[in-house]
Enzyme design. Structure first.
Site, PDB file in Angstrom:
ATOM      1  N   HIS A  86       0.838  -1.207   0.000  1.00  0.00           N
ATOM      2  CA  HIS A  86       0.000   0.000   0.000  1.00  0.00           C
ATOM      3  C   HIS A  86       0.876   1.261   0.000  1.00  0.00           C
ATOM      4  O   HIS A  86       0.714   2.135   0.838  1.00  0.00           O
ATOM      5  CB  HIS A  86      -0.911   0.027   1.236  1.00  0.00           C
ATOM      6  CG  HIS A  86      -2.038  -0.959   1.177  1.00  0.00           C
ATOM      7  ND1 HIS A  86      -2.818  -1.264   2.272  1.00  0.00           N
ATOM      8  CD2 HIS A  86      -2.527  -1.715   0.154  1.00  0.00           C
ATOM      9  CE1 HIS A  86      -3.729  -2.151   1.931  1.00  0.00           C
ATOM     10  NE2 HIS A  86      -3.579  -2.460   0.652  1.00  0.00           N
ATOM     11  N   ASP A 190      -4.522  -7.297   6.174  1.00  0.00           N
ATOM     12  CA  ASP A 190      -3.123  -7.027   5.782  1.00  0.00           C
ATOM     13  C   ASP A 190      -2.278  -8.277   6.008  1.00  0.00           C
ATOM     14  O   ASP A 190      -1.520  -8.704   5.138  1.00  0.00           O
ATOM     15  CB  ASP A 190      -2.522  -5.898   6.630  1.00  0.00           C
ATOM     16  CG  ASP A 190      -2.869  -4.509   6.116  1.00  0.00           C
ATOM     17  OD1 ASP A 190      -2.501  -3.532   6.801  1.00  0.00           O
ATOM     18  OD2 ASP A 190      -3.480  -4.393   5.045  1.00  0.00           O
ATOM     19  N   ILE A 413      -5.555   7.052   8.688  1.00  0.00           N
ATOM     20  CA  ILE A 413      -4.751   8.265   8.821  1.00  0.00           C
ATOM     21  C   ILE A 413      -5.615   9.526   8.744  1.00  0.00           C
ATOM     22  O   ILE A 413      -5.409  10.486   9.496  1.00  0.00           O
ATOM     23  CB  ILE A 413      -3.647   8.291   7.733  1.00  0.00           C
ATOM     24  CG1 ILE A 413      -2.640   7.174   7.999  1.00  0.00           C
ATOM     25  CG2 ILE A 413      -2.943   9.640   7.720  1.00  0.00           C
ATOM     26  CD1 ILE A 413      -1.569   7.052   6.932  1.00  0.00           C
ATOM     27  N   THR A 414      -6.610   9.513   7.847  1.00  0.00           N
ATOM     28  CA  THR A 414      -7.495  10.679   7.705  1.00  0.00           C
ATOM     29  C   THR A 414      -8.221  10.999   9.015  1.00  0.00           C
ATOM     30  O   THR A 414      -8.380  12.161   9.389  1.00  0.00           O
ATOM     31  CB  THR A 414      -8.532  10.422   6.600  1.00  0.00           C
ATOM     32  OG1 THR A 414      -7.840  10.009   5.438  1.00  0.00           O
ATOM     33  CG2 THR A 414      -9.330  11.672   6.297  1.00  0.00           C
TER      34      THR A 414
END
Lengths: 497, 132
Positions: A86, A190, A413-414
């Site tokens: 990613h 993941d 993260i946002t």
């Protein structure tokens, strides 16, 4: 007027619009106005929360912001958590780098707050301190057999393939054919993806760029015998915590096929009609994958697949079962559950039935957890967060928090960015309202002296940039964006220490 | 409304605050004075969108904007990857799009792109909306 008033008289004699003399430094401007002094702010943690908080503070004030980090290198989970396949998610590093390079910002790595310097010492040196140190522990399973070889937290596994120095010795044994991941969030996916992606794909993305997965872990993954990965959740399909982008990647993973039991999805089509869009789209994709016959091309792709992944629902871990010689994990005993309540708040309740699932590798991905950093900082052990009101730490003026340590360890993260900006706004309000300590503060000059007296040598951002250049140069030889440095001693040698 | 800015490619953009709608106050950008070019610029090249954490690679939702109703259907429909990221955006509406994917074609003259309330103050790159 006497000499004592000389400076004040000179200042007030200037026309109001006159600027301070060109080339004056902040400290010389201080002579002309007792209102101006440099606000000194300290941020603990250099992941997204730390950097976004710093960024916002630097844009909206003339403050100096110092960022402290316990690792040698910055960026937190952007470097050590985001999966190697990613890379676009790591683009935020560019904006963080700009922030770190600004002249009112300084990065100090290799400083463990709570050990090398205390929070009270930071609070004395700065006008405000923001705790943004995230969640470095994982939620334990708290079941018998958890200590057996072959059981890892997903967090440790991710740290291993992402080159976290303290995890480089992990070297999981991948000689079994079945792995079980407990938990159904994005971290679980993941881990599943890394276990199942044929190594030649981890090296070569669609665009023929290699990833920054460590060469050492790539070597172990190449030898992997793992053919089936089960991703197990206590609750049902409507409660999965992963998001649609990551689910799509699993479905399209080369060399693999999905195993979903249509029985788990009975009646779901009707129940999602009124559900919010994100949950609806996600569940529809799960439903389609579980119940629709694949098209000709997809059926052919699945027939050729040598590996498989599946979702198991309504299964809660009771015990990790040992091998006959008792020396490693050989299976997991699961309680069969049912749901009480509906939607996101539904709870899993045991039915009394159980099931054993043979496997050689158990990865627990049931959440992260923050740690208390310092006895002077309040901490809620149940919620795993620092008690706060909009980022102001309860009962400790001048102390703030942002990111996972403030709200709990979920979100991308946002989400953390938005939260960090909110904490910064709160801090700015307090600054403007005169609620922060008045008078000059020494900032890093005081801390530097303390650290030096304790034998701690911080790593600067330009030190990091040397290490960064070395990593990129080593990666280039192998066609990778970088080859991460894993050994702290080697890093120190490269910095000439 | 205040604050006309001209971008070098000839597209004029302005932004300001509209009067309260109910108790909500929006920052709005609108485009006029379009000049045809050989290739249409991206909305993001005008540097009016905040954030763009993933640098337009469809890996975040920080450039989330609302598109004026009259112009929403003039945009090509979002591809699956954009919809997947929009799912993560707070305050999602029917007219939500990711700003980084919008290309300014002539039909979009007069289009208004509104920032969701939660992001309208979060200009990190130094751009601050001017009050009117």
């Amino acid at each position: 007027m006497g000499p004592r008033c000389w400076r004040w008289w000179h200042w007030s004699a200037w026309p109001r619009t006159r600027q301070p003399p060109a080339g004056s430094t902040p400290s010389s401007r201080q002579q002309f106005s007792t209102q101006e002094q440099t606000t000194q702010i300290c941020v603990v943690g250099s992941g997204p929360a730390g950097f976004y908080t710093a960024q916002h503070l630097l844009k909206h004030t003339r403050a100096r912001v110092d960022i402290y980090e316990k690792q040698f290198v910055p960026f937190g989970l952007v470097r050590f958590g985001v999966a190697p396949d990613h890379p676009e998610v790591k683009n935020v590093i560019n904006t963080f780098t700009q922030t770190a390079r600004s002249d009112r910002c300084a990065f100090h790595g290799n400083v463990v707050v709570g050990r090398d310097v205390t929070v009270p010492e930071l609070r004395e040196a700065y006008h405000a301190v923001v705790l943004s140190y995230g969640a470095e522990d994982n939620q334990a399973l708290e079941i018998p057999g958890e200590e057996l070889p072959g059981v890892f937290s997903a967090r440790a596994f991710v740290g291993w393939y992402n080159g976290l120095p303290e995890k480089r010795e992990l070297v999981p044994d991948l000689s079994c054919d079945t792995a079980v991941i407990l938990g159904q969030g994005n971290v679980a996916l993941d881990v599943a993806r890394i276990l199942l992606t044929p190594p030649e794909h981890l090296e070569v993305l669609l665009l023929f760029q290699k990833t920054d997965i460590t060469e050492a872990s790539l070597g172990v993954l190449r030898q992997s015998q793992v053919k089936t990965v089960w991703i197990v959740g206590r609750r049902g399909p409507l409660q999965v915590a992963f998001t649609i982008k990551e689910l799509r990647e699993m479905i399209q993973l080369p060399g693999t096929r999905p195993i979903l039991d249509p029985a788990d999805f009975l009646g779901l089509q009707d129940r999602i009609k009124e559900v919010p869009r994100p949950r609806k789209r996600l569940t529809e994709l799960l439903l389609r994958t579980a119940t629709e016959k694949p098209g000709v091309e997809e059926a052919a792709r699945q027939a050729l697949a040598s590996r498989a992944w599946g979702l198991r629902f309504f299964r809660s871990p009771l015990q990790v079962l040992p091998s006959p010689d008792g020396r490693r994990a050989a299976g997991i005993r699961l309680a069969i559950t049912r749901l009480e309540g509906v939607g996101e708040a539904a709870r899993a309740v045991p039915t009394g039935d159980m099931e054993d699932l043979p496997c050689g590798l158990v990865l627990s991905s049931v959440g992260y957890k923050s740690r208390p950093i310092d006895p002077s900082v309040p901490f809620d052990p149940k919620l795993g967060v620092i008690p706060n009101m909009e980022g102001r730490v309860v009962d400790v003026p001048g102390l703030y928090c942002s990111g996972w340590v403030k709200r709990g360890p979920t979100g991308v993260i946002t989400t953390t960015m938005t939260d960090s900006f909110l904490t910064s706004q709160t801090l700015l309000q307090d600054l403007e309202a005169g609620l922060l300590p008045s008078g000059p503060r020494p900032g890093y000059s005081a801390i530097k002296a303390l650290l030096s007296s304790r034998g701690v040598r911080p790593i600067s951002f330009s030190d990091w940039e040397k290490l960064d250049a070395e990593e990129m140069s080593r990666g280039q030889g192998a066609g990778k964006p970088r080859e991460k440095l894993l050994d702290p001693q080697e890093m120190l040698r490269l910095l000439g220490r | 409304m205040t604050g006309w800015r001209v971008h070098t490619m000839g597209v004029q953009a302005r932004e300001g605050k509209m009067g309260a709608r109910g108790d909500t106050d929006f920052s709005v950008m609108s485009f006029t004075g379009w000049h045809q070019h050989d290739h249409a610029p991206h909305l993001r090249s005008l540097h009016l969108l905040p954030l763009g954490a993933c640098e337009a690679s469809l890996a975040c939702s920080t450039c989330h904007v609302y598109v004026s109703e009259d112009h929403l259907d003039l945009l090509p429909p979002p591809d699956e990857r954009e919809d997947d990221m929009l799912d993560m955006a707070p305050l999602l509406q029917e007219n939500s799009r990711l700003g980084c994917q919008i290309i300014l074609t002539p039909e979009l003259e007069g289009a208004e792109f509104t920032l969701p309330k939660i992001t309208r103050n979060f200009y990190v790159d130094g751009h601050v909306p001017k009050p009117h």
